[in-house]
Design an enzyme around this catalytic site. Structure first.
Site, mmCIF file in Angstrom:
data_model
loop_
_atom_site.group_PDB
_atom_site.id
_atom_site.type_symbol
_atom_site.label_atom_id
_atom_site.label_comp_id
_atom_site.label_asym_id
_atom_site.label_seq_id
_atom_site.Cartn_x
_atom_site.Cartn_y
_atom_site.Cartn_z
ATOM 1 N N ASP A 146 0.832 -1.193 0.000
ATOM 2 C CA ASP A 146 0.000 0.000 0.000
ATOM 3 C C ASP A 146 0.875 1.254 0.000
ATOM 4 O O ASP A 146 1.843 1.345 0.752
ATOM 5 C CB ASP A 146 -0.898 -0.027 1.247
ATOM 6 C CG ASP A 146 -1.854 1.149 1.305
ATOM 7 O OD1 ASP A 146 -2.722 1.242 0.431
ATOM 8 O OD2 ASP A 146 -1.719 1.961 2.241
ATOM 9 N N GLU A 161 1.722 -0.328 -5.061
ATOM 10 C CA GLU A 161 0.808 0.763 -5.366
ATOM 11 C C GLU A 161 1.704 1.983 -5.509
ATOM 12 O O GLU A 161 2.146 2.562 -4.518
ATOM 13 C CB GLU A 161 -0.213 0.964 -4.250
ATOM 14 C CG GLU A 161 -1.234 2.047 -4.583
ATOM 15 C CD GLU A 161 -2.211 2.320 -3.451
ATOM 16 O OE1 GLU A 161 -3.386 2.595 -3.733
ATOM 17 O OE2 GLU A 161 -1.791 2.254 -2.269
#
Length: 718
Positions: A362, A399
């Site tokens: 993330d 990401e």
């Protein structure tokens, strides 16, 4: 601060009952089971005193406190002790002495979680803390979460011969899901809804769908009750449902276990992974190293802040405020050597001890920032992950952006290893399908593997993780049903969630009784699915999209622990034709390796672009149509030859078809305008009566495949 007399008396009682403490070892960090006891080791550079605190399950008061001698129980910056007479199940934490100023936040009164804890007590039942009525933001309250202690667990588990599957990334089809949301709905049909065990019951469904890997939203321990807001429409407390606020990077979420016993989540997670592997399905974890649930400088102190704030977090040295590149109040100091080691140790633990197959990081761009927040040209953490020998076969997916404005899709430091969530693929496919002008050239680039992003950086098409939807945003059904987000129930007055969704409601906002609009919406979903699954790169599907899951226009359901976020399994029956479309489409992709391209170079795959007329693609601003011919090993016995027509215009058009060698003809596999007959069974494609052109209806996608002409069966002798 001295240990008070009552604690001291209890301490001596316990020691007299066969507890004893000795120097111990500084490595490895965390708790280590040894013969006759447990070694405890914790890092703190700036602490002046450390006390090891022991608890028994179910008790709030400690049974023993061991102040560690800074000369005897410290090596360098690691505090350590060996405690004999204790075993698996003992709970523990640390009290830390040290300065308390604008930088350091030491507070001896607080018992802190071990950053290396394999399990955390006190939250084994989902929502158990929701009965505490917070009248304001709990992140501004300070203080520990009572009852949460680190737990020593036994790593013994009968894996038999299980290992991570190491399926090649180019063969992978990812299915993103939330552990609780996948089976929490009462119509999920599982025995243990909302748990790791519940996922096991869904393995037959996953196999029938054809996916090869599940990607789980964060399963590291977090406090789902950390959201202080209420739903303004119902008055109900909201949740931190998604879990992007980890507090223990080695610990699985206890509330995701069906067994509420202390540490039960460890074995249940392993059981789930083993069952997935037995069925050929990999397990990828969405992991959040960029920040923690401790929030900014006003937040709760649970672990890292109280152990060594200036090491674990990026801190402004003048003000003591946290740098906030995560958008969540704090940013982990990922390229500090100690934090780098912790992250590597965590990844190795999940691979070696828990047998996971990969990670999605993330806001991974934060992992490339220096200790002052600057963007590093060669981030040591990202290089170490890429080159780590234990992780050599592990899927690592970035990401490739953060909340501080750093956007690195296509430029993320990769060392030939890192794959990326391709946000440009998402946006370009959405724009084309909704008939935006100027989208055709971008469509061609995305269909062929996003060479503009990955070829120059030494990567391959499979380093692009292609997706149209994810947990963050509209579902696929909502993309074609809503022009704007409808996040009122999140309690943020509509300020949350992305405003730029590239969505189109097909003529009416939200649910409609119009058969025409509903037909078009279904067709648009099939268009997006087809372009996703037939593009070069690795496709990722959001759970429930395959049968029309909706969040009723909410594009940021991070706080909705209810039917807004839970998969509604009744839709699998209601929208059976859509589910069958996805199943056959995935089966087709898996059987045709032409979609599993491994290089941008000379790999035997040829792509040619066309428009309504052969060899005349229309790249103009107003164009909304594109045809692609792709063939592999042309002229060989096992050659694959397909023709894809993507037509996003609202007017029908005739497309010329390439001529085929004698003995072959075009067969139709997909025409999304054909309703329930929009896809054929694999190997039962429909021969075209007209081999020269194909009439394409508005806003539809067609896939043709060249096959040898079927020979007529011989007359029966009966």
């Amino acid at each position: 601060m001295a240990v008070d007399q009552n604690i001291r008396e209890k301490l001596f009682q316990v020691i007299d009952s066969n507890f004893s403490i000795s120097r111990g070892s500084p490595m490895p960090l965390g708790p280590t089971l040894q013969r006759h006891g447990i070694n405890f080791a914790v890092f703190s550079k700036h602490a002046t005193g450390v006390t090891l605190v022991l608890f028994v399950p179910g008790e709030m008061e400690p049974i023993a406190e061991f102040p560690l001698d800074p000369h005897y129980n410290r090596t360098g910056q690691v505090w350590h002790a060996f405690v004999s007479g204790v075993d698996v199940g003992i709970q523990y934490g640390y009290r830390m002495q040290g300065p308390h100023d604008h930088i350091h936040k030491f507070d001896y009164d607080q018992v802190l979680l071990d950053p290396y804890a394999r399990s955390v007590s006190g939250s084994s039942r989902w929502g158990s803390r929701h009965d505490i009525d917070h009248h304001h933001d709990p992140l501004a309250e300070g203080g520990e979460v009572h009852g949460q202690h680190s737990v020593v667990v036994d790593g013994e588990f009968d894996w038999e011969f299980d290992q991570p599957l190491n399926r090649p990334l180019w063969e992978t089809i990812i299915y993103e899901m939330h552990v609780r949301g996948m089976t929490a709905n009462e119509n999920s049909g599982v025995k243990h809804p909302g748990t790791f065990r519940g996922l096991i019951d869904k393995i037959p469904y996953l196999k029938d769908l054809g996916i090869t890997a599940i990607e789980l939203l964060p399963i590291n321990e977090f406090d789902e009750s950390g959201n202080w807001r209420r739903n303004p429409l119902t008055g109900e407390r909201l949740f931190d449902y998604w879990g992007y606020n980890s507090i223990a990077f080695f610990a699985a979420k206890a509330a995701y276990a069906s067994d509420n016993g202390v540490g039960a989540e460890v074995n249940e997670f392993k059981t789930m992974v083993k069952a997935m592997h037995d069925s050929g399905i990999e397990v990828i974890l969405d992991i959040v190293f960029n920040h923690t649930s401790e929030g900014d400088e006003r937040g709760r102190t649970l672990s890292f802040r109280g152990i060594d704030n200036s090491v674990y977090y990026m801190i402004d040295p003048k003000t003591g405020r946290h740098y906030n590149y995560s958008g969540c109040g704090n940013t982990m100091n990922c390229n500090h050597p100690v934090v780098r080691d912790m992250i590597l140790d965590s990844l190795r633990y999940w691979v070696t001890e828990m047998h996971v197959d990969g990670f999605r990081f993330d806001l991974a761009s934060i992992l490339g920032r220096g200790q002052d927040g600057s963007v590093l040209p060669n981030p040591p953490l990202l290089e170490r992950i890429a080159a780590d020998p234990v992780l050599a076969n592990t899927k690592i997916i970035a990401e490739a952006w953060d909340a501080g404005g750093l956007y690195q899709v296509g430029t993320f430091p990769a060392w030939g290893r890192w794959a990326e969530w391709n946000g440009k693929f998402r946006d370009d496919i959405r724009s084309f399908v909704k008939s935006d002008p100027g989208a055709v050239a971008s469509l061609a680039t995305r269909l062929s593997g996003s060479a503009d992003l990955y070829q120059g950086s030494g990567r391959a098409p499979y380093h692009s993780i292609n997706f149209v939807t994810s947990h963050d945003g509209f579902t696929m059904s909502d993309l074609v049903s809503y022009n704007t987000k409808h996040n009122e129930s999140n309690g943020e007055r509509g300020a949350d969630g992305d405003n730029d969704n590239h969505s189109w409601n097909c003529g009416e906002e939200g649910p409609t009784k119009s058969a025409e609009i509903n037909k078009l919406r279904r067709q648009q979903v099939k268009n997006m699915a087809t372009l996703l699954m037939l593009s070069h790169g690795v496709p990722m599907l959001l759970a429930g999209d395959e049968f029309g899951r909706t969040q009723n226009g909410n594009n940021n359901a991070y706080c909705q622990d209810n039917t807004t976020s839970w998969v509604d399994w009744s839709l699998a029956k209601k929208n059976k034709d859509l589910l069958e479309f996805f199943q056959r489409l995935i089966q087709f992709r898996r059987r045709n390796t032409i979609f599993q391209r491994r290089t941008f170079g000379d790999d035997g795959i040829t792509i040619a672009w066309h428009g309504k007329h052969l060899n005349q693609p229309d790249w103009s601003w107003e164009s909304r149509s594109l045809a692609m011919r792709m063939f592999e090993n042309q002229g060989t016995e096992n050659s694959t030859d397909i023709y894809l027509i993507a037509h996003a215009h609202w007017v029908p058009a005739a497309f010329e078809l390439p001529a085929l060698p004698s003995g072959r003809k075009w067969y139709r596999f997909i025409d999304t305008s054909c309703g329930k007959d929009s896809i054929a069974d694999v190997d039962c494609e429909i021969p075209l009566s007209d081999q020269c052109s194909y009439n394409v209806f508005p806003r539809s996608t067609v896939l043709l495949i060249a096959k040898d002409i079927e020979t007529q069966p011989l007359p029966s002798s009966n």
